[in-house]
Design an enzyme around this catalytic site. Structure first.
Site, mmCIF file in Angstrom:
data_model
loop_
_atom_site.group_PDB
_atom_site.id
_atom_site.type_symbol
_atom_site.label_atom_id
_atom_site.label_comp_id
_atom_site.label_asym_id
_atom_site.label_seq_id
_atom_site.Cartn_x
_atom_site.Cartn_y
_atom_site.Cartn_z
ATOM 1 N N GLU A 209 35.624 43.831 34.153
ATOM 2 C CA GLU A 209 36.113 42.652 34.581
ATOM 3 C C GLU A 209 35.236 41.763 35.118
ATOM 4 O OE1 GLU A 209 39.395 41.864 34.089
ATOM 5 O OE2 GLU A 209 39.866 43.789 33.137
ATOM 6 N N CYS A 243 36.957 35.451 41.508
ATOM 7 C CA CYS A 243 36.379 35.481 39.977
ATOM 8 C C CYS A 243 37.164 34.463 39.123
ATOM 9 C CB CYS A 243 36.514 36.922 39.547
ATOM 10 S SG CYS A 243 38.054 37.506 39.270
#
Length: 488
Positions: A209, A243
Protein backbone atom coordinates in the site's frame (compact mmCIF):
# COMPACT_ATOMS: atom_id res chain seq x y z
CA UNK A 1 19.33 -16.18 17.27
CA UNK A 2 17.99 -12.63 16.89
CA UNK A 3 14.85 -11.40 18.58
CA UNK A 4 13.20 -11.03 15.19
CA UNK A 5 14.07 -14.56 14.07
CA UNK A 6 12.86 -15.98 17.36
CA UNK A 7 9.50 -14.18 17.06
CA UNK A 8 8.94 -15.52 13.54
CA UNK A 9 9.92 -19.08 14.40
CA UNK A 10 7.71 -19.10 17.49
CA UNK A 11 4.74 -17.78 15.52
CA UNK A 12 5.24 -20.43 12.83
CA UNK A 13 5.64 -23.22 15.36
CA UNK A 14 2.37 -22.33 17.08
CA UNK A 15 0.55 -21.75 13.79
CA UNK A 16 1.52 -25.27 12.68
CA UNK A 17 -0.36 -26.70 15.67
CA UNK A 18 -3.62 -25.47 14.12
CA UNK A 19 -4.39 -23.18 17.05
CA UNK A 20 -5.77 -20.39 14.87
CA UNK A 21 -8.02 -22.52 12.64
CA UNK A 22 -11.18 -22.64 14.82
CA UNK A 23 -13.42 -19.64 14.22
CA UNK A 24 -14.04 -19.30 17.95
CA UNK A 25 -10.33 -18.66 18.49
CA UNK A 26 -10.24 -16.00 15.77
CA UNK A 27 -13.33 -14.25 17.14
CA UNK A 28 -11.84 -14.25 20.63
CA UNK A 29 -8.66 -12.61 19.32
CA UNK A 30 -10.68 -10.01 17.38
CA UNK A 31 -12.66 -9.17 20.50
CA UNK A 32 -9.42 -8.85 22.45
CA UNK A 33 -8.12 -6.48 19.79
CA UNK A 34 -11.26 -4.39 20.20
CA UNK A 35 -10.72 -4.43 23.95
CA UNK A 36 -7.15 -3.18 23.44
CA UNK A 37 -8.44 -0.21 21.46
CA UNK A 38 -11.09 0.57 24.08
CA UNK A 39 -9.01 0.11 27.22
CA UNK A 40 -5.89 1.80 25.84
CA UNK A 41 -7.78 4.62 24.16
CA UNK A 42 -6.28 7.30 26.40
CA UNK A 43 -2.76 5.96 25.83
CA UNK A 44 -3.38 5.98 22.08
CA UNK A 45 -4.69 9.55 22.16
CA UNK A 46 -1.73 10.76 24.25
CA UNK A 47 0.78 9.01 21.98
CA UNK A 48 -0.68 10.50 18.79
CA UNK A 49 -0.70 13.92 20.38
CA UNK A 50 3.04 13.58 21.01
CA UNK A 51 3.84 12.05 17.63
CA UNK A 52 1.68 14.10 15.25
CA UNK A 53 -0.05 16.75 17.37
CA UNK A 54 -3.37 15.00 16.70
CA UNK A 55 -6.29 16.18 18.79
CA UNK A 56 -8.41 13.70 20.71
CA UNK A 57 -11.34 14.14 18.31
CA UNK A 58 -9.10 13.70 15.25
CA UNK A 59 -7.70 10.48 16.71
CA UNK A 60 -11.22 9.19 17.32
CA UNK A 61 -12.36 10.17 13.84
CA UNK A 62 -9.40 9.09 11.72
CA UNK A 63 -7.78 6.29 13.72
CA UNK A 64 -10.24 4.56 16.04
CA UNK A 65 -13.74 4.67 14.49
CA UNK A 66 -12.81 2.93 11.25
CA UNK A 67 -10.72 0.33 13.05
CA UNK A 68 -13.51 -0.57 15.47
CA UNK A 69 -15.93 -0.77 12.54
CA UNK A 70 -13.64 -3.21 10.68
CA UNK A 71 -13.26 -5.39 13.78
CA UNK A 72 -17.03 -5.51 14.30
CA UNK A 73 -17.58 -6.32 10.62
CA UNK A 74 -15.04 -9.17 10.71
CA UNK A 75 -16.64 -10.66 13.83
CA UNK A 76 -20.14 -10.51 12.36
CA UNK A 77 -19.18 -11.84 8.91
CA UNK A 78 -16.41 -14.31 9.77
CA UNK A 79 -18.54 -17.45 9.49
CA UNK A 80 -19.76 -16.32 6.07
CA UNK A 81 -16.29 -15.33 4.81
CA UNK A 82 -14.66 -18.57 5.99
CA UNK A 83 -17.38 -20.88 4.64
CA UNK A 84 -16.85 -22.94 1.46
CA UNK A 85 -17.96 -20.97 -1.62
CA UNK A 86 -19.85 -22.97 -4.28
CA UNK A 87 -18.97 -22.23 -7.91
CA UNK A 88 -20.62 -22.90 -11.25
CA UNK A 89 -19.93 -26.35 -12.76
CA UNK A 90 -19.99 -27.96 -16.17
CA UNK A 91 -22.02 -31.04 -17.10
CA UNK A 92 -19.03 -33.30 -16.56
CA UNK A 93 -18.81 -32.28 -12.88
CA UNK A 94 -22.51 -31.73 -12.20
CA UNK A 95 -22.67 -34.47 -9.58
CA UNK A 96 -19.42 -33.45 -7.87
CA UNK A 97 -18.79 -31.09 -4.98
CA UNK A 98 -16.93 -28.08 -6.40
CA UNK A 99 -16.11 -25.16 -4.14
CA UNK A 100 -13.53 -22.66 -2.95
CA UNK A 101 -12.19 -23.25 0.52
CA UNK A 102 -10.50 -20.21 2.17
CA UNK A 103 -7.55 -21.33 4.26
CA UNK A 104 -4.91 -19.44 6.27
CA UNK A 105 -1.66 -18.57 4.52
CA UNK A 106 0.56 -19.02 7.58
CA UNK A 107 2.72 -16.30 9.14
CA UNK A 108 2.12 -12.74 7.92
CA UNK A 109 4.46 -9.78 8.42
CA UNK A 110 2.66 -6.45 8.86
CA UNK A 111 4.87 -3.36 8.52
CA UNK A 112 2.90 -0.29 9.58
CA UNK A 113 3.25 3.39 8.68
CA UNK A 114 3.66 6.44 10.89
CA UNK A 115 1.06 8.85 9.52
CA UNK A 116 -1.98 6.93 10.83
CA UNK A 117 0.00 4.48 12.96
CA UNK A 118 -2.90 2.81 14.78
CA UNK A 119 -5.36 2.41 11.89
CA UNK A 120 -2.87 1.55 9.16
CA UNK A 121 -1.04 -1.02 11.29
CA UNK A 122 -4.04 -2.70 12.88
CA UNK A 123 -6.46 -2.78 9.92
CA UNK A 124 -4.38 -5.46 8.14
CA UNK A 125 -4.06 -7.29 11.47
CA UNK A 126 -7.87 -7.58 11.62
CA UNK A 127 -7.82 -9.44 8.30
CA UNK A 128 -4.82 -11.56 9.30
CA UNK A 129 -6.55 -12.73 12.48
CA UNK A 130 -9.89 -13.27 10.73
CA UNK A 131 -8.22 -15.39 8.04
CA UNK A 132 -6.60 -17.58 10.71
CA UNK A 133 -2.99 -16.49 10.24
CA UNK A 134 -0.24 -15.81 12.71
CA UNK A 135 1.13 -12.28 12.33
CA UNK A 136 4.30 -10.43 13.29
CA UNK A 137 3.46 -6.75 13.80
CA UNK A 138 6.16 -4.15 13.10
CA UNK A 139 4.99 -0.62 14.00
CA UNK A 140 6.82 2.34 12.47
CA UNK A 141 9.65 3.61 14.64
CA UNK A 142 9.04 7.14 13.32
CA UNK A 143 5.85 7.44 15.40
CA UNK A 144 7.79 6.24 18.44
CA UNK A 145 5.23 7.01 21.17
CA UNK A 146 2.52 5.10 19.32
CA UNK A 147 4.89 2.18 18.73
CA UNK A 148 5.41 2.00 22.48
CA UNK A 149 1.64 1.70 23.01
CA UNK A 150 1.52 -0.98 20.32
CA UNK A 151 3.80 -3.17 22.42
CA UNK A 152 0.86 -3.58 24.80
CA UNK A 153 -0.94 -5.65 22.14
CA UNK A 154 0.77 -8.77 23.49
CA UNK A 155 -1.16 -8.31 26.78
CA UNK A 156 -4.41 -8.71 24.83
CA UNK A 157 -3.66 -11.02 21.89
CA UNK A 158 -2.05 -14.45 21.93
CA UNK A 159 1.60 -13.35 22.33
CA UNK A 160 2.98 -16.46 20.62
CA UNK A 161 0.80 -15.97 17.55
CA UNK A 162 0.88 -12.16 17.35
CA UNK A 163 4.26 -10.83 18.53
CA UNK A 164 5.07 -7.12 18.23
CA UNK A 165 8.59 -6.25 17.10
CA UNK A 166 9.61 -2.62 17.65
CA UNK A 167 12.77 -0.87 16.51
CA UNK A 168 14.13 0.90 13.46
CA UNK A 169 15.67 0.03 10.11
CA UNK A 170 17.99 -2.75 11.42
CA UNK A 171 15.05 -4.58 13.03
CA UNK A 172 12.98 -4.26 9.85
CA UNK A 173 15.86 -5.52 7.73
CA UNK A 174 16.31 -8.51 10.04
CA UNK A 175 12.61 -9.31 9.78
CA UNK A 176 12.77 -9.15 5.99
CA UNK A 177 15.49 -11.82 6.00
CA UNK A 178 12.99 -14.28 7.50
CA UNK A 179 10.57 -16.40 5.51
CA UNK A 180 6.95 -15.28 5.68
CA UNK A 181 3.84 -16.48 3.89
CA UNK A 182 2.74 -12.92 3.12
CA UNK A 183 4.14 -9.43 3.71
CA UNK A 184 1.82 -6.47 4.10
CA UNK A 185 3.67 -3.15 3.84
CA UNK A 186 2.29 0.39 3.97
CA UNK A 187 4.63 3.25 3.13
CA UNK A 188 6.53 4.79 0.22
CA UNK A 189 7.46 3.20 -3.09
CA UNK A 190 11.22 3.33 -2.42
CA UNK A 191 10.93 1.08 0.63
CA UNK A 192 8.19 -0.88 -1.14
CA UNK A 193 10.72 -1.96 -3.77
CA UNK A 194 13.09 -3.16 -1.03
CA UNK A 195 10.26 -5.12 0.61
CA UNK A 196 9.35 -6.75 -2.69
CA UNK A 197 13.00 -7.57 -3.37
CA UNK A 198 13.35 -9.23 0.05
CA UNK A 199 10.09 -11.12 -0.44
CA UNK A 200 11.24 -12.42 -3.82
CA UNK A 201 14.04 -14.41 -2.17
CA UNK A 202 11.38 -16.66 -0.61
CA UNK A 203 8.75 -16.22 -3.35
CA UNK A 204 6.60 -14.55 -0.68
CA UNK A 205 3.49 -12.74 -1.95
CA UNK A 206 3.16 -9.09 -0.95
CA UNK A 207 0.55 -6.43 -0.46
CA UNK A 208 2.10 -3.00 -0.98
CA UNK A 209 0.00 0.00 0.00
CA UNK A 210 2.11 2.87 -1.33
CA UNK A 211 1.08 6.32 -2.47
CA UNK A 212 2.24 8.76 -5.10
CA UNK A 213 0.90 12.04 -6.40
CA UNK A 214 -2.90 11.88 -6.39
CA UNK A 215 -4.22 14.45 -8.90
CA UNK A 216 -7.32 16.58 -8.38
CA UNK A 217 -8.99 18.00 -11.48
CA UNK A 218 -11.46 20.87 -11.02
CA UNK A 219 -13.82 21.39 -13.95
CA UNK A 220 -14.77 25.03 -14.47
CA UNK A 221 -18.40 23.92 -14.74
CA UNK A 222 -18.87 22.86 -11.12
CA UNK A 223 -19.68 24.44 -7.77
CA UNK A 224 -16.13 25.68 -7.08
CA UNK A 225 -16.99 26.81 -3.55
CA UNK A 226 -18.07 23.31 -2.48
CA UNK A 227 -15.23 21.69 -4.43
CA UNK A 228 -12.63 23.83 -2.65
CA UNK A 229 -14.21 23.15 0.72
CA UNK A 230 -13.85 19.40 0.26
CA UNK A 231 -10.37 19.65 -1.26
CA UNK A 232 -9.16 21.86 1.61
CA UNK A 233 -10.37 19.29 4.13
CA UNK A 234 -8.86 16.36 2.23
CA UNK A 235 -5.51 18.07 1.70
CA UNK A 236 -4.79 19.54 5.12
CA UNK A 237 -6.21 16.88 7.44
CA UNK A 238 -3.31 15.33 9.40
CA UNK A 239 -1.18 18.23 8.12
CA UNK A 240 -1.24 16.77 4.63
CA UNK A 241 0.37 13.51 5.76
CA UNK A 242 -2.23 11.24 4.14
CA UNK A 243 -1.39 8.81 1.33
CA UNK A 244 -4.62 9.62 -0.54
CA UNK A 245 -4.54 13.39 0.04
CA UNK A 246 -5.00 15.48 -3.12
CA UNK A 247 -1.37 16.07 -4.08
CA UNK A 248 -1.94 18.79 -6.67
CA UNK A 249 -4.77 20.58 -8.49
CA UNK A 250 -5.27 20.72 -12.25
CA UNK A 251 -7.59 23.47 -13.47
CA UNK A 252 -7.97 26.00 -16.26
CA UNK A 253 -6.17 29.34 -15.77
CA UNK A 254 -9.51 31.19 -15.84
CA UNK A 255 -10.59 29.70 -12.48
CA UNK A 256 -7.22 29.52 -10.69
CA UNK A 257 -7.72 32.73 -8.68
CA UNK A 258 -11.25 31.74 -7.73
CA UNK A 259 -9.95 28.39 -6.47
CA UNK A 260 -7.25 30.14 -4.42
CA UNK A 261 -9.74 32.57 -2.86
CA UNK A 262 -12.16 29.79 -1.92
CA UNK A 263 -9.40 27.63 -0.40
CA UNK A 264 -8.18 30.60 1.62
CA UNK A 265 -11.67 31.09 3.06
CA UNK A 266 -11.89 27.41 3.97
CA UNK A 267 -8.47 27.40 5.68
CA UNK A 268 -9.59 30.31 7.82
CA UNK A 269 -12.91 28.61 8.61
CA UNK A 270 -11.37 25.22 9.43
CA UNK A 271 -8.19 26.30 11.23
CA UNK A 272 -8.82 29.97 12.19
CA UNK A 273 -6.49 32.84 11.34
CA UNK A 274 -3.75 31.16 13.35
CA UNK A 275 -3.52 27.45 12.46
CA UNK A 276 -0.35 27.15 14.53
CA UNK A 277 -2.26 27.59 17.78
CA UNK A 278 -5.33 25.65 16.65
CA UNK A 279 -5.85 22.22 18.28
CA UNK A 280 -7.06 20.47 15.12
CA UNK A 281 -4.09 21.41 12.95
CA UNK A 282 -1.25 18.89 13.11
CA UNK A 283 2.52 18.93 12.81
CA UNK A 284 5.06 17.32 10.52
CA UNK A 285 6.27 14.05 12.04
CA UNK A 286 9.95 15.09 12.40
CA UNK A 287 12.56 17.64 11.31
CA UNK A 288 13.86 15.51 8.46
CA UNK A 289 10.46 15.53 6.79
CA UNK A 290 10.01 19.21 7.74
CA UNK A 291 13.16 20.17 5.81
CA UNK A 292 12.19 18.00 2.86
CA UNK A 293 8.76 19.64 2.57
CA UNK A 294 10.06 23.19 3.03
CA UNK A 295 12.53 22.60 0.17
CA UNK A 296 9.58 21.84 -2.14
CA UNK A 297 8.28 25.40 -1.78
CA UNK A 298 11.43 26.94 -3.23
CA UNK A 299 11.25 28.52 -6.70
CA UNK A 300 7.44 28.59 -6.61
CA UNK A 301 4.90 31.37 -6.17
CA UNK A 302 3.20 31.14 -2.77
CA UNK A 303 -0.47 32.15 -3.01
CA UNK A 304 -1.48 31.16 0.55
CA UNK A 305 0.56 30.45 3.66
CA UNK A 306 4.21 29.52 3.39
CA UNK A 307 5.21 30.36 6.97
CA UNK A 308 6.79 27.72 9.19
CA UNK A 309 8.53 27.02 12.51
CA UNK A 310 11.21 24.31 12.46
CA UNK A 311 11.37 24.08 16.27
CA UNK A 312 7.73 22.87 16.28
CA UNK A 313 7.79 21.12 12.88
CA UNK A 314 5.00 23.50 11.90
CA UNK A 315 4.19 24.36 8.29
CA UNK A 316 1.13 26.49 7.58
CA UNK A 317 -1.48 25.36 5.05
CA UNK A 318 0.18 26.47 1.83
CA UNK A 319 -1.03 26.85 -1.74
CA UNK A 320 1.31 27.41 -4.72
CA UNK A 321 0.06 28.95 -7.96
CA UNK A 322 1.16 28.65 -11.60
CA UNK A 323 3.30 25.63 -10.80
CA UNK A 324 5.31 24.17 -13.70
CA UNK A 325 5.38 20.45 -14.39
CA UNK A 326 9.17 20.38 -14.05
CA UNK A 327 9.11 22.03 -10.61
CA UNK A 328 10.66 20.04 -7.76
CA UNK A 329 7.32 19.92 -5.94
CA UNK A 330 5.91 17.95 -8.88
CA UNK A 331 8.65 15.30 -8.84
CA UNK A 332 7.77 13.49 -5.60
CA UNK A 333 4.84 12.81 -3.30
CA UNK A 334 4.51 15.90 -1.09
CA UNK A 335 3.10 14.26 2.03
CA UNK A 336 2.69 17.61 3.71
CA UNK A 337 0.48 20.73 3.76
CA UNK A 338 1.52 22.13 0.37
CA UNK A 339 -0.98 22.23 -2.48
CA UNK A 340 0.37 23.14 -5.95
CA UNK A 341 -1.98 24.38 -8.65
CA UNK A 342 -0.95 23.41 -12.18
CA UNK A 343 -2.87 25.28 -14.91
CA UNK A 344 -4.09 23.20 -17.88
CA UNK A 345 -6.01 24.42 -20.91
CA UNK A 346 -8.77 21.82 -20.88
CA UNK A 347 -9.87 18.34 -19.84
CA UNK A 348 -7.88 16.69 -22.63
CA UNK A 349 -4.65 18.29 -21.39
CA UNK A 350 -5.46 17.32 -17.79
CA UNK A 351 -5.95 13.68 -18.78
CA UNK A 352 -2.72 13.72 -20.77
CA UNK A 353 -0.88 15.26 -17.78
CA UNK A 354 -2.16 12.50 -15.48
CA UNK A 355 -1.38 9.69 -17.93
CA UNK A 356 2.20 10.85 -18.48
CA UNK A 357 2.94 10.12 -14.82
CA UNK A 358 2.86 7.07 -12.55
CA UNK A 359 -0.60 5.70 -11.77
CA UNK A 360 -1.80 7.35 -8.54
CA UNK A 361 -3.35 5.76 -5.47
CA UNK A 362 -6.38 8.06 -5.85
CA UNK A 363 -7.66 10.38 -8.54
CA UNK A 364 -10.14 13.15 -7.74
CA UNK A 365 -12.41 14.98 -10.16
CA UNK A 366 -14.84 17.78 -9.38
CA UNK A 367 -17.46 18.36 -12.03
CA UNK A 368 -21.20 18.77 -12.49
CA UNK A 369 -20.97 16.86 -15.74
CA UNK A 370 -21.36 13.08 -15.74
CA UNK A 371 -19.76 13.12 -19.18
CA UNK A 372 -16.56 14.64 -17.76
CA UNK A 373 -16.49 12.19 -14.86
CA UNK A 374 -17.09 9.19 -17.14
CA UNK A 375 -14.39 10.39 -19.54
CA UNK A 376 -11.81 10.56 -16.76
CA UNK A 377 -12.85 7.09 -15.55
CA UNK A 378 -12.55 5.76 -19.11
CA UNK A 379 -9.27 7.41 -20.09
CA UNK A 380 -7.16 7.19 -16.91
CA UNK A 381 -6.06 4.54 -14.41
CA UNK A 382 -5.67 4.83 -10.64
CA UNK A 383 -6.11 2.82 -7.47
CA UNK A 384 -9.42 4.59 -6.89
CA UNK A 385 -11.43 7.39 -8.45
CA UNK A 386 -13.62 9.72 -6.41
CA UNK A 387 -15.85 12.34 -7.98
CA UNK A 388 -16.81 15.48 -6.06
CA UNK A 389 -15.17 14.52 -2.77
CA UNK A 390 -11.86 13.40 -1.25
CA UNK A 391 -10.70 10.53 0.98
CA UNK A 392 -14.17 9.18 1.80
CA UNK A 393 -13.79 5.99 -0.25
CA UNK A 394 -11.38 4.79 2.46
CA UNK A 395 -14.32 4.53 4.88
CA UNK A 396 -16.28 2.01 2.78
CA UNK A 397 -15.41 -1.57 3.69
CA UNK A 398 -17.08 -2.95 0.56
CA UNK A 399 -14.65 -1.04 -1.68
CA UNK A 400 -11.21 -2.60 -2.20
CA UNK A 401 -8.54 -0.12 -1.12
CA UNK A 402 -5.22 -0.34 -2.93
CA UNK A 403 -3.01 1.03 -5.65
CA UNK A 404 -1.97 0.06 -9.15
CA UNK A 405 1.54 0.03 -10.55
CA UNK A 406 3.79 2.43 -8.66
CA UNK A 407 1.06 3.19 -6.11
CA UNK A 408 0.85 -0.39 -4.87
CA UNK A 409 -0.22 -3.94 -5.42
CA UNK A 410 -3.05 -5.85 -3.76
CA UNK A 411 -5.95 -4.42 -1.82
CA UNK A 412 -7.68 -4.62 1.53
CA UNK A 413 -10.63 -3.51 3.75
CA UNK A 414 -13.43 -5.73 4.96
CA UNK A 415 -13.74 -9.02 3.08
CA UNK A 416 -10.95 -7.93 0.73
CA UNK A 417 -8.45 -8.09 3.62
CA UNK A 418 -9.70 -11.56 4.52
CA UNK A 419 -9.33 -12.75 0.93
CA UNK A 420 -5.97 -11.00 0.47
CA UNK A 421 -4.56 -12.85 3.48
CA UNK A 422 -6.16 -16.21 2.66
CA UNK A 423 -5.39 -18.90 0.14
CA UNK A 424 -8.57 -19.43 -1.84
CA UNK A 425 -8.13 -23.16 -2.34
CA UNK A 426 -9.91 -24.83 -5.26
CA UNK A 427 -11.62 -28.07 -4.20
CA UNK A 428 -13.40 -30.79 -6.20
CA UNK A 429 -14.76 -33.96 -4.58
CA UNK A 430 -15.89 -36.69 -6.96
CA UNK A 431 -17.52 -40.02 -6.14
CA UNK A 432 -16.08 -43.32 -7.35
CA UNK A 433 -19.08 -44.16 -9.54
CA UNK A 434 -20.65 -43.11 -12.86
CA UNK A 435 -17.44 -44.20 -14.61
CA UNK A 436 -19.21 -44.36 -17.98
CA UNK A 437 -19.34 -40.55 -18.06
CA UNK A 438 -15.53 -40.47 -17.93
CA UNK A 439 -15.01 -42.77 -20.92
CA UNK A 440 -14.77 -39.81 -23.31
CA UNK A 441 -11.49 -38.65 -21.71
CA UNK A 442 -9.76 -42.01 -21.79
CA UNK A 443 -7.78 -43.22 -24.84
CA UNK A 444 -8.25 -44.16 -27.56
CA UNK A 445 -9.61 -40.72 -28.56
CA UNK A 446 -12.23 -40.45 -31.28
CA UNK A 447 -14.45 -37.91 -33.00
CA UNK A 448 -17.45 -39.26 -31.07
CA UNK A 449 -15.69 -38.79 -27.71
CA UNK A 450 -14.62 -35.28 -28.73
CA UNK A 451 -18.25 -34.47 -29.60
CA UNK A 452 -19.41 -35.48 -26.10
CA UNK A 453 -16.50 -33.67 -24.48
CA UNK A 454 -17.61 -30.43 -26.15
CA UNK A 455 -21.10 -30.88 -24.76
CA UNK A 456 -20.02 -31.81 -21.24
CA UNK A 457 -17.11 -29.39 -20.79
CA UNK A 458 -18.32 -26.24 -22.57
CA UNK A 459 -21.78 -26.11 -21.07
CA UNK A 460 -21.54 -24.15 -17.82
CA UNK A 461 -24.14 -24.76 -15.12
CA UNK A 462 -25.26 -22.03 -12.75
CA UNK A 463 -25.36 -23.72 -9.34
CA UNK A 464 -28.16 -21.59 -7.90
CA UNK A 465 -30.28 -22.01 -11.03
CA UNK A 466 -29.62 -25.79 -11.06
CA UNK A 467 -30.77 -26.05 -7.45
CA UNK A 468 -33.95 -24.14 -8.25
CA UNK A 469 -34.62 -26.43 -11.20
CA UNK A 470 -33.99 -29.48 -9.01
CA UNK A 471 -36.44 -28.16 -6.42
CA UNK A 472 -39.08 -27.62 -9.11
CA UNK A 473 -38.55 -31.17 -10.42
CA UNK A 474 -38.81 -32.60 -6.90
CA UNK A 475 -42.01 -30.65 -6.21
CA UNK A 476 -43.46 -31.80 -9.51
CA UNK A 477 -42.61 -35.42 -8.68
CA UNK A 478 -44.14 -35.04 -5.23
CA UNK A 479 -47.32 -33.54 -6.71
CA UNK A 480 -47.54 -36.39 -9.21
CA UNK A 481 -47.14 -38.94 -6.42
CA UNK A 482 -49.87 -37.27 -4.34
CA UNK A 483 -52.27 -37.15 -7.28
CA UNK A 484 -51.69 -40.81 -8.14
CA UNK A 485 -51.91 -41.91 -4.50
CA UNK A 486 -54.99 -40.04 -3.36
CA UNK A 487 -57.00 -39.27 -6.52
CA UNK A 488 -57.66 -42.85 -7.61
Amino acid sequence: MSREQLAVQQARKVFMTGRSKPLDYRIKQLRNLSRFVTEKEKDIIDALKKDLHKSENATQLFEILGLVGEINLAISKLAEWAAPRPVNKNLLTISDEVFIHPEPLGVVLIIGAWNYPIAITLLPLVGAIAAGNAAVVKPSEVSSHTAKVMELLTHYLDPEMYPVVTGGVPETQELLKQRFDHIFYTGNSTVGKLVMEAAARHLTPVTLELGGKSPCYIDKNCDIKIACRRITWGKFVNCGQTCIAPDYILCEPSIQNTVINEIQKCIKEFYTKDPKSFADYGRIINQRHFKRIIALIEDNTVAIGGDSDESECYIAPTVLKDVKSQSKVMQEEIFGPILPIVPVNDLKEAIQFINEREKPLALYVFSSSNKVIKQIISETSSGALVANDCLVHFTISDLPFGGVGNSGTGCYHGKYTFDQLSHLRSCLIKKLNMEMVNQMRYPPHSAKKLHWARILLLKQINVARWRRMAQVVMLAALATFVVKRFMR
